[in-house]
Design an enzyme around this catalytic site. Structure first.
Site, PDB file in Angstrom:
ATOM      1  N   GLY A  18      21.043  78.833  40.824  1.00 44.63           N
ATOM      2  CA  GLY A  18      20.808  78.422  42.203  1.00 44.63           C
ATOM      3  C   GLY A  18      22.119  78.146  42.898  1.00 44.63           C
ATOM      4  N   GLY A  20      23.912  77.333  47.026  1.00 45.85           N
ATOM      5  CA  GLY A  20      23.728  77.149  48.457  1.00 45.85           C
ATOM      6  C   GLY A  20      24.945  76.522  49.080  1.00 45.85           C
ATOM      7  N   GLY A  21      24.765  76.075  50.338  1.00 44.98           N
ATOM      8  CA  GLY A  21      25.899  75.544  51.076  1.00 44.98           C
ATOM      9  C   GLY A  21      26.459  74.267  50.495  1.00 44.98           C
ATOM     10  CG  MET A  22      24.585  71.056  51.003  1.00 45.66           C
ATOM     11  SD  MET A  22      25.923  70.537  52.083  1.00 45.66           S
ATOM     12  CE  MET A  22      25.975  68.800  51.670  1.00 45.66           C
ATOM     13  CB  VAL A  25      21.072  74.567  40.016  1.00 42.44           C
ATOM     14  CG1 VAL A  25      20.332  74.114  38.753  1.00 42.44           C
ATOM     15  CG2 VAL A  25      20.810  73.590  41.147  1.00 42.44           C
ATOM     16  CE  LYS A  40      21.130  68.658  43.503  1.00 40.84           C
ATOM     17  NZ  LYS A  40      19.910  67.922  43.953  1.00 40.84           N
ATOM     18  CG  ASP A 141      13.135  66.187  51.905  1.00 36.87           C
ATOM     19  OD1 ASP A 141      12.407  66.624  52.822  1.00 36.87           O
ATOM     20  OD2 ASP A 141      14.112  66.807  51.468  1.00 36.87           O
TER      21      ASP A 141
END
Length: 700
Positions: A18, A20-22, A25, A40, A141
């Protein structure tokens, strides 16, 4: 992190599952215990983010580790370890073999899940929430991407990144600042939206949204923009799930509607109460559950604005801290496949371009939903007016407290400019965009990414004012600067290059527009993949350019392939599939194949009426295309009837003097001429000319 492959001499990174921008994983091996785990990693923040933002993101990551590590329940992801290595925060979790609910819906081609699975998921999540709430933790969330169903049927809640502890774990309200989103619009409770007290019953509301989606295929308020979604949560009663899917059991319908009550007191008392209701409805028997006692409430989450008196009511959450969010069925940039690809919420960012206009509407061709960056996208003028007022107050408070050139002040003024554009006040929007650009250049420099964003939006406002040459030159310069600063293949660079293509098309320079759109399409194919929505949207624009250049055979071939790809990606009734089919029909007509064009236009019109409604603008465009084909086939009586339907609908929706309405009346008059009713045609032409003159509109 990937270069070392070994963290703290213990966790060996094996496969990236995984990104992404942040962060990322990884599937990893715990060398000490000989087991596989998921790691992570929080990537270091870009220098363009300010210090507060970086601090908040890191603190949220630490909070997730502390909160999740304190929870021990079969329905919560197990955290094994947490630490920092060479400046990178990492979190070690159990490696899960399964799919999150968002992915299960996608696997099922966006159709709802089986009823038995839905009820089982509801019962298991209720049990896990009952435990977490007893520990004083509110998730805040909960959404399909944060709920995993493992291969053995176990359901687990993931990602406690913005969970709120009721006691024991100190946090500060500053963690809600600096524009970082707190929740996802499709699944937020009304009290989250208005900035009120958030407790365990807010999670129950979010669970209601999740259950609604997996039971019907769409969230309860599946609207076109974040603003509309949030207003729906706050003000609109949801339709019963059974109205969309009759085979759902009656008890489930009642449970979901109770969860979606607007006020917390109207919802189930707690998650264990919810689980009892589900068990009784499913089996008729009361489950044996331990008493929960008083569920600890999480303290309220205030989000004060600089300079605003504490006693003032909090402004709407969408005006301060919502940066958007994707429903489960619309997740962009999915993580690479792997056994734990859904361990946590998707770390992805998109540069979506939104729905594209129809080729039969050149005047509306540039109304691109994604051409404003960071746009709130209110769908009605009343919403835009509210946004303008609210952001005006925010900008005034921030200017007073932080100064006119502070990044937060500039951001609020930028949102004001967006709202002005939505209200059609393009002169004012342009003036404000220009002022924002001056402040941004002064504060951050001419080639800072935020300054380039301001220049991009200024180019957009210039195009809306009809200053196409100015818009083209500015967009071309911004694209070059972004390529230099961010890279030629960066999504922001491609967004601006797309704007260059649009300006070229409006200027009639279709050969250059075609070349530019093809550049963007090729780059997006490499960057995002052939089936990514942005790639498909750019291919649509390539088709428009081909048609404008008279290359209708090439356009027809492109649209046939695009229809097949859109059908595979979104289904035959997806609005974007229908848009591609509309383009196909238009080009059939351009090739003189009017019988085929009529059949395609009628089929698309019927589908759009079924999916979007009889009065939707896209439906009316298709109905007009039916009339065009009827005229070319000399079926003028039928064409007249259809043109009148379109003109009457536009009169009702847009008003008698709207340019689209008047164009429809011109079509009607032309039909009357063809039918030999010249006197009626002349009268209608005079009526339309008078309306245009009253409104200062040029003749067509």
């Amino acid at each position: 992190m990937a270069e070392t492959r070994l963290i703290q001499s213990r966790y060996r990174l094996l496969d990236l599952i995984g990104r992404g921008g942040m962060g990322e994983v990884w599937r990893a091996r715990d060398e000490s215990l000989g087991r596989q785990v998921a790691v992570k990693c929080l990537k270091p923040m870009s220098p363009q983010h300010d210090e507060d933002f970086n601090r908040i993101v890191r603190e949220r990551f630490r909070r997730e580790a502390r909160v999740a590590a304190a929870l021990q329940h079969r329905g919560v992801t197990v955290v094994h370890d947490f630490g920092e290595y060479e400046g990178v925060l990492y979190l070690v979790m159990e490696l899960l073999d399964g799919r999150n609910l968002s992915q299960l819906l996608a696997d099922n081609e966006q159709h709802p899940l089986p009823v038995d699975d839905i009820v089982d998921i509801a019962e298991q999540v209720a049990d896990a929430l009952g435990y977490t709430h007893q520990q004083g933790i509110v998730h805040r969330d909960l959404k399909p991407a944060n709920i995993m169903r493992l291969s053995d049927g176990t359901v687990k809640i993931c990602d406690f990144g913005i969970a709120r502890p009721g006691h024991g774990i100190p946090v500060t309200s500053r963690l809600t600042g600096v524009g970082v989103a707190m929740g996802t619009p499709h699944y937020m409770s009304p009290e989250q939206i208005i900035g009120g007290q958030v407790d365990h019953r807010s999670d129950l509301y979010s669970l209601g949204c999740v259950l609604y989606e997996i039971a019907t295929g769409a969230p309860p308020f599946d609207l076109e923009d974040s603003w509309g979604i949030l207003v729906g949560h706050r003000d609109t009663q949801p339709e019963p799930p059974r109205s969309h899917r009759a085979e759902l059991p009656g008890f489930f319908d009642r449970v979901v509607l109770d969860l979606l009550a607007k006020t917390p007191d109207e919802r189930p008392a707690d998650a264990h109460d919810l689980r009892r209701r589900i068990a009784v409805g499913r089996t008729g028997e009361h489950p044996s559950l331990e008493p929960t006692g008083q569920v600890p409430l999480a303290p309220p989450v205030p989000v004060p604005l600089p300079g605003r008196p504490p006693a003032a009511p909090p402004p709407p959450a969408w005006a301060r801290r919502i940066t958007g969010g994707l429903k489960a069925t619309g997740t962009a940039n999915p993580a690479p496949a792997g056994p734990s690809e859904a361990l946590t919420r998707a770390w992805t960012t998109g540069s979506g371009t939104g729905p594209r206009p129809d080729p039969a509407q050149p005047a509306a061709h540039g109304t691109l939903a994604g051409r404003y960056e960071l746009e709130t996208k209110p769908s009605r003028k009343a919403r835009a007016q509210d946004a303008l007022s609210e952001f005006g107050r925010i900008a005034e408070a921030r200017e007073r407290t932080l100064g006119p050139d502070h990044t937060q002040t500039v951001a609020a003024r930028q949102q004001m400019a967006y709202a002005l554009g939505r209200l059609g006040r393009h002169d004012e929007a342009h003036e404000l965009h220009a002022a924002v650009l001056v402040s941004s250049e002064r504060a951050m420099g001419p080639e800072h990414p935020d300054t380039l964003r301001c220049r991009h939006n200024l180019a957009f406002s210039l195009s809306r004012l009809g200053r196409l040459e100015d818009s083209y030159r500015m967009a071309r310069d911004v694209a070059a600067a972004r390529a230099r600063v961010l890279g030629a293949g960066h999504p922001d660079t491609l967004v601006t290059l797309y704007e260059v293509g649009y300006a070229l098309g409006r200027l009639g320079r279709w050969t250059e527009a075609l070349h530019t759109y093809r550049q963007v399409a090729d780059a997006r194919t490499r960057l995002l993949g052939a089936d990514h929505p942005d790639t498909l949207a750019t291919r649509y624009e390539v088709g428009i350019s081909l048609g404008r250049l008279g290359r209708s055979a090439d356009a027809l071939e492109l649209y046939r392939a695009l229809v097949a790809d859109r059908t595979r990606a979104g289904g035959p009734d997806d609005p974007e599939t229908l848009r591609a089919r509309h383009g196909l029909g238009v080009n059939l007509g351009r090739l003189g194949r009017w019988d085929e064009a009529l059949a395609e236009a009628q089929a698309v019109c019927a589908a759009r009426e079924r999916v979007l409604g009889a009065d939707h603008p896209d439906t009316l465009v298709s109905r007009r295309e039916v009339a065009v084909a009827l005229g070319w086939l000399s079926r003028w009586t039928e064409a007249l009837h259809t043109y009148r339907q379109v003109a009457d609908a536009r009169t009702r929706l847009l008003g008698p003097g709207h340019p689209d309405t008047l164009a429809g009346r011109d079509d009607e008059a032309h039909c009357l001429e063809q039918l030999g009713r010249a006197h009626e045609a002349a009268g209608l032409y005079r009526e339309v000319a008078a309306l245009r003159q009253q409104r200062g509109q040029p003749p067509p």
